[in-house]
Motif scaffolding. Structure first.
Motif, mmCIF file in Angstrom:
data_model
loop_
_atom_site.group_PDB
_atom_site.id
_atom_site.type_symbol
_atom_site.label_atom_id
_atom_site.label_comp_id
_atom_site.label_asym_id
_atom_site.label_seq_id
_atom_site.Cartn_x
_atom_site.Cartn_y
_atom_site.Cartn_z
ATOM 1 N N PHE A 116 -3.741 -6.507 8.970
ATOM 2 C CA PHE A 116 -4.948 -6.160 8.225
ATOM 3 C C PHE A 116 -5.240 -4.688 8.482
ATOM 4 N N ILE A 117 -5.369 -3.911 7.437
ATOM 5 C CA ILE A 117 -5.797 -2.524 7.580
ATOM 6 C C ILE A 117 -7.258 -2.488 7.167
ATOM 7 N N LEU A 118 -8.117 -2.180 8.145
ATOM 8 C CA LEU A 118 -9.555 -2.144 7.895
ATOM 9 C C LEU A 118 -10.020 -0.734 7.544
ATOM 10 N N GLU A 119 -9.475 0.226 8.228
ATOM 11 C CA GLU A 119 -9.770 1.636 7.990
ATOM 12 C C GLU A 119 -8.478 2.397 8.222
ATOM 13 N N GLN A 120 -8.509 3.690 8.011
ATOM 14 C CA GLN A 120 -7.296 4.479 8.205
ATOM 15 C C GLN A 120 -6.834 4.450 9.655
ATOM 16 N N GLU A 121 -7.741 4.296 10.579
ATOM 17 C CA GLU A 121 -7.394 4.306 12.001
ATOM 18 C C GLU A 121 -7.559 2.940 12.662
ATOM 19 N N TYR A 122 -7.921 1.899 11.914
ATOM 20 C CA TYR A 122 -8.187 0.609 12.535
ATOM 21 C C TYR A 122 -7.360 -0.477 11.859
ATOM 22 N N VAL A 123 -6.490 -1.111 12.654
ATOM 23 C CA VAL A 123 -5.547 -2.108 12.158
ATOM 24 C C VAL A 123 -5.577 -3.322 13.081
ATOM 25 N N LYS B 96 3.339 4.018 6.795
ATOM 26 C CA LYS B 96 3.968 3.731 5.504
ATOM 27 C C LYS B 96 2.973 3.329 4.412
ATOM 28 N N THR B 97 1.704 3.168 4.756
ATOM 29 C CA THR B 97 0.721 2.779 3.734
ATOM 30 C C THR B 97 -0.357 3.858 3.587
ATOM 31 N N VAL B 98 -1.399 3.801 4.401
ATOM 32 C CA VAL B 98 -2.547 4.693 4.213
ATOM 33 C C VAL B 98 -2.292 6.133 4.620
ATOM 34 N N ASN C 26 -14.112 -6.683 4.867
ATOM 35 C CA ASN C 26 -13.741 -5.473 5.616
ATOM 36 C C ASN C 26 -12.267 -5.115 5.462
ATOM 37 N N VAL C 27 -11.457 -6.053 5.037
ATOM 38 C CA VAL C 27 -10.017 -5.828 4.942
ATOM 39 C C VAL C 27 -9.727 -4.962 3.727
ATOM 40 N N ARG C 28 -9.156 -3.789 3.996
ATOM 41 C CA ARG C 28 -8.836 -2.830 2.932
ATOM 42 C C ARG C 28 -7.455 -3.106 2.333
ATOM 43 N N LEU C 29 -6.492 -3.445 3.187
ATOM 44 C CA LEU C 29 -5.127 -3.753 2.753
ATOM 45 C C LEU C 29 -4.567 -4.902 3.583
ATOM 46 N N GLN D 197 0.968 -6.998 0.600
ATOM 47 C CA GLN D 197 2.100 -6.103 0.398
ATOM 48 C C GLN D 197 3.163 -6.433 1.424
ATOM 49 N N THR D 198 4.410 -6.513 0.980
ATOM 50 C CA THR D 198 5.508 -6.756 1.912
ATOM 51 C C THR D 198 6.105 -5.417 2.304
#
Length: 171
Positions: A131-138, A23-25, A118-121, A167-168
Motif C-alpha cells: 500500500f502506498i499511502l504517501e510518497q514517503e509512507y508505504v 518504480k511508482t511514485v 488513505n491508500v493512494r496506490l 498494479q503488478t
C-alpha cells in the motif's frame, strides 16, 4: 470474510518497499538521479583518462566511479538500510486485520486503524501486497502469512474497498 496478515519488516521487506516506491511514485526523480549519476561516471572517466600520470588523482576518480556504480546497483538496499535505522524498536512484526470498513495494524500491543481511503496506490509483487499511502509512507503485507482466503480473493477485496486497481510490479 476477514483477512489477516503478519509482516516482518526486515531488510528484505524494506528493500522491496524502497523498490516499489522508486518504480511508482518516484519514477521520474529516480530516472533523473540515475541520469545524473551516469553523467558523473562519464565525467569521472574522462578525468580519469586525463590524469593517468598522477596515481593519487587517478585513484580518486576510480573510487568515485566504483562508489557511484555501487550506489546505482544497490540503491534500494541502501534506502532500506537507512529506513531501518529510523524504525522504532518493536515495530518489526506487524499483525494486520482487514475489516470491511478499515484495516487495523497491531504493533507491539498498540492498534492503529487505517481507512481504505488513505491508500493512494495498490501494488503487488511476487511476495507482497504493498500500500502506498504517501510518497514517503508505504506498508507491505506478506503473501506467505495471508490468512482468511486466497490471494486472488484478497486482491478483489482490496480493489473493492479502495476503489483502485492493483498494479503488478515485476522484479
Amino acid at each position: 470474510m476477514e483477512f489477516t496478515c503478519q509482516t516482518i519488516y526486515d531488510q528484505q521487506t524494506l528493500t522491496v518497499m524502497a523498490r516499489v516506491i522508486r518504480k511508482t511514485v518516484r519514477k521520474t526523480a529516480s530516472r533523473r538521479a540515475r541520469l545524473l549519476a551516469g553523467g558523473s561516471i562519464v565525467f569521472c572517466l574522462v578525468l580519469l583518462c586525463t590524469s593517468l600520470d598522477t596515481p593519487c588523482v587517478w585513484g580518486g576518480y576510480a573510487m568515485a566511479i566504483v562508489l557511484l556504480l555501487l550506489l546505482i546497483w544497490k540503491e534500494d538496499a541502501c534506502s532500506a538500510f537507512f529506513t531501518r535505522k529510523c524504525v522504532f524498536p518493536g515495530a518489526e512484526a506487524v499483525h494486520t486485520a482487514f475489516h470491511p470498513d478499515c484495516y487495523e495494524s497491531r504493533i507491539d500491543g498498540v492498534s492503529i486503524r487505517w481507512p481504505y481511503s488513505n491508500v493512494r496506490l495498490l501494488v503487488e509483487d511476487a511476495q507482497f501486497f504493498i500500500f502506498i499511502l504517501e510518497q514517503e509512507y508505504v506498508q507491505a503485507y506478506d503473501k506467505a502469512y495471508l490468512a482468511g482466503g486466497s490471494k486472488a480473493a484478497f486482491r478483489r477485496f482490496l480493489e473493492e474497498r479502495t476503489g483502485k486497481s492493483v498494479q503488478t510490479l515485476d522484479a
